[in-house]
Scaffold this motif. Structure first.
Motif, mmCIF file in Angstrom:
data_model
loop_
_atom_site.group_PDB
_atom_site.id
_atom_site.type_symbol
_atom_site.label_atom_id
_atom_site.label_comp_id
_atom_site.label_asym_id
_atom_site.label_seq_id
_atom_site.Cartn_x
_atom_site.Cartn_y
_atom_site.Cartn_z
ATOM 1 N N GLY A 105 0.815 -1.209 0.000
ATOM 2 C CA GLY A 105 0.000 0.000 0.000
ATOM 3 C C GLY A 105 0.848 1.258 0.000
ATOM 4 O O GLY A 105 0.349 2.355 -0.183
ATOM 5 N N LYS A 106 2.135 1.118 0.226
ATOM 6 C CA LYS A 106 3.049 2.259 0.224
ATOM 7 C C LYS A 106 3.880 2.201 -1.037
ATOM 8 O O LYS A 106 4.581 1.236 -1.277
ATOM 9 C CB LYS A 106 3.952 2.227 1.457
ATOM 10 C CG LYS A 106 3.184 2.419 2.733
ATOM 11 C CD LYS A 106 4.094 2.345 3.938
ATOM 12 C CE LYS A 106 3.268 2.490 5.193
ATOM 13 N NZ LYS A 106 3.736 1.678 6.278
ATOM 14 N N ILE A 107 3.803 3.238 -1.839
ATOM 15 C CA ILE A 107 4.511 3.251 -3.118
ATOM 16 C C ILE A 107 5.732 4.136 -2.961
ATOM 17 O O ILE A 107 5.634 5.272 -2.530
ATOM 18 C CB ILE A 107 3.587 3.778 -4.225
ATOM 19 C CG1 ILE A 107 2.371 2.861 -4.327
ATOM 20 C CG2 ILE A 107 4.317 3.855 -5.541
ATOM 21 C CD1 ILE A 107 1.149 3.545 -4.820
ATOM 22 N N LYS A 108 6.880 3.594 -3.334
ATOM 23 C CA LYS A 108 8.109 4.341 -3.158
ATOM 24 C C LYS A 108 8.853 4.358 -4.482
ATOM 25 O O LYS A 108 9.058 3.324 -5.082
ATOM 26 C CB LYS A 108 8.870 3.653 -2.026
ATOM 27 C CG LYS A 108 10.347 3.612 -2.112
ATOM 28 C CD LYS A 108 10.897 2.932 -0.894
ATOM 29 C CE LYS A 108 11.629 1.687 -1.293
ATOM 30 N NZ LYS A 108 12.583 1.203 -0.363
ATOM 31 N N GLU A 109 9.183 5.545 -4.957
ATOM 32 C CA GLU A 109 9.910 5.636 -6.215
ATOM 33 C C GLU A 109 11.361 5.264 -5.967
ATOM 34 O O GLU A 109 11.997 5.780 -5.070
ATOM 35 C CB GLU A 109 9.816 7.056 -6.780
ATOM 36 C CG GLU A 109 10.356 7.147 -8.185
ATOM 37 C CD GLU A 109 9.959 8.421 -8.895
ATOM 38 O OE1 GLU A 109 10.544 8.659 -9.961
ATOM 39 O OE2 GLU A 109 9.109 9.149 -8.405
ATOM 40 N N VAL A 110 11.855 4.336 -6.765
ATOM 41 C CA VAL A 110 13.217 3.851 -6.589
ATOM 42 C C VAL A 110 14.138 4.462 -7.651
ATOM 43 O O VAL A 110 15.186 4.981 -7.332
ATOM 44 C CB VAL A 110 13.258 2.307 -6.650
ATOM 45 C CG1 VAL A 110 14.671 1.805 -6.452
ATOM 46 C CG2 VAL A 110 12.336 1.714 -5.597
ATOM 47 N N ILE A 111 13.729 4.388 -8.904
ATOM 48 C CA ILE A 111 14.512 4.983 -9.994
ATOM 49 C C ILE A 111 13.611 5.979 -10.701
ATOM 50 O O ILE A 111 12.502 5.635 -11.102
ATOM 51 C CB ILE A 111 14.971 3.911 -11.000
ATOM 52 C CG1 ILE A 111 15.855 2.869 -10.311
ATOM 53 C CG2 ILE A 111 15.717 4.560 -12.164
ATOM 54 C CD1 ILE A 111 16.192 1.690 -11.197
ATOM 55 N N GLY A 112 14.066 7.213 -10.844
ATOM 56 C CA GLY A 112 13.239 8.265 -11.420
ATOM 57 C C GLY A 112 13.341 8.357 -12.928
ATOM 58 O O GLY A 112 13.991 7.566 -13.591
ATOM 59 N N ILE A 113 12.657 9.360 -13.437
ATOM 60 C CA ILE A 113 12.589 9.614 -14.874
ATOM 61 C C ILE A 113 13.608 10.688 -15.228
ATOM 62 O O ILE A 113 13.600 11.759 -14.634
ATOM 63 C CB ILE A 113 11.176 10.090 -15.246
ATOM 64 C CG1 ILE A 113 10.166 9.034 -14.811
ATOM 65 C CG2 ILE A 113 11.064 10.403 -16.715
ATOM 66 C CD1 ILE A 113 8.799 9.591 -14.558
ATOM 67 N N ASN A 114 14.456 10.413 -16.217
ATOM 68 C CA ASN A 114 15.496 11.363 -16.604
ATOM 69 C C ASN A 114 15.172 12.134 -17.875
ATOM 70 O O ASN A 114 15.787 13.136 -18.166
ATOM 71 C CB ASN A 114 16.826 10.618 -16.798
ATOM 72 C CG ASN A 114 17.268 9.932 -15.523
ATOM 73 O OD1 ASN A 114 17.137 10.487 -14.439
ATOM 74 N ND2 ASN A 114 17.763 8.720 -15.639
ATOM 75 N N GLU A 115 14.189 11.654 -18.658
ATOM 76 C CA GLU A 115 13.860 12.278 -19.940
ATOM 77 C C GLU A 115 13.083 13.577 -19.748
ATOM 78 O O GLU A 115 12.350 13.740 -18.775
ATOM 79 C CB GLU A 115 13.003 11.329 -20.794
ATOM 80 C CG GLU A 115 13.773 10.190 -21.403
ATOM 81 C CD GLU A 115 14.187 9.146 -20.384
ATOM 82 O OE1 GLU A 115 15.153 8.417 -20.667
ATOM 83 O OE2 GLU A 115 13.587 9.060 -19.299
ATOM 84 N N ASN A 116 13.232 14.488 -20.721
ATOM 85 C CA ASN A 116 12.414 15.696 -20.767
ATOM 86 C C ASN A 116 11.061 15.280 -21.348
ATOM 87 O O ASN A 116 10.978 14.850 -22.492
ATOM 88 C CB ASN A 116 13.086 16.753 -21.644
ATOM 89 C CG ASN A 116 12.249 17.996 -21.791
ATOM 90 O OD1 ASN A 116 11.172 18.117 -21.202
ATOM 91 N ND2 ASN A 116 12.741 18.939 -22.560
ATOM 92 N N LEU A 117 10.005 15.406 -20.572
ATOM 93 C CA LEU A 117 8.680 14.961 -20.992
ATOM 94 C C LEU A 117 7.826 16.098 -21.550
ATOM 95 O O LEU A 117 6.723 15.860 -22.033
ATOM 96 C CB LEU A 117 7.938 14.314 -19.819
ATOM 97 C CG LEU A 117 8.625 13.124 -19.160
ATOM 98 C CD1 LEU A 117 7.745 12.549 -18.060
ATOM 99 C CD2 LEU A 117 8.994 12.061 -20.170
#
Length: 179
Positions: free
Chosen positions: A81-93
């Motif tokens: 139930g706990k969401i944790k970002e481990v690796i982020g987004i590096n691209e320009n979106l």
């Protein structure tokens, strides 16, 4: 039906490889049609979606790109139930058409968090593509643009999905057998 044992659990085949391949191809064809003239960026959610994402990309017929994000919300057979970002987004979106590629949507909370995170980066649009969807478990309003399979609320493994990091390499999708 095939039976496999992973650690202390028994699973039986619920979706065979041939059916998976057929649906992945159909989803890719629909995305290619819908996104014609665009260069969508697929954001595959690791670890579970890596096989689905690879097969989906091989079936695409339009120019597209792929990147990966890693979120964690599972422990064993239960969502924490706990969401944790481990690796982020590096691209320009900014101004990009983004398609999130997920292995399974259950509560929808992970996708909701992803969409909120992506929204701060000014994409032109964000779409969700999932291999599996459990409508009984959905806890938030969510628009799923591409769904390969709608399944019951069973615990499953195979085709990238795991039980305690095991079973990802199975070519079919298996359902937990109640013991």
């Amino acid at each position: 039906m095939g039976i496999v044992k992973i650690k202390d659990k028994t699973f039986q085949t619920s979706i065979p490889e041939t059916e998976i391949k057929s649906r992945v191809k159909a989803v890719a064809e629909q995305i290619s049609k819908d996104m014609a003239g665009k260069n969508p960026l697929f954001l595959a959610v690791l670890n579970g979606s890596f096989i689905f994402a690879a097969d989906l990309m091989r079936e695409m017929t339009i120019p597209c790109e792929i990147s990966f994000v890693k979120l964690a919300s599972y422990q064993g057979t239960t969502s924490t139930g706990k969401i944790k970002e481990v690796i982020g987004i590096n691209e320009n979106l900014s101004g990009r058409t983004v398609i999130i590629v997920e292995d399974i949507v259950e509560s929808g909370l992970t996708m909701k968090r992803m969409i909120e995170t992506l929204g701060t980066r000014n994409p032109e649009s964000v779409h969700i593509c999932t291999l599996l969807f459990k409508p009984e478990k959905l806890q938030t309003e969510l628009k799923l643009d591409y769904v390969a399979f709608t399944i019951p609320n069973d615990f499953i493994v195979g085709y990238g999905l795991d039980y305690d990091q095991q079973g990802r390499t199975l070519k079919d999708i298996y359902t937990l057998v109640e013991e």
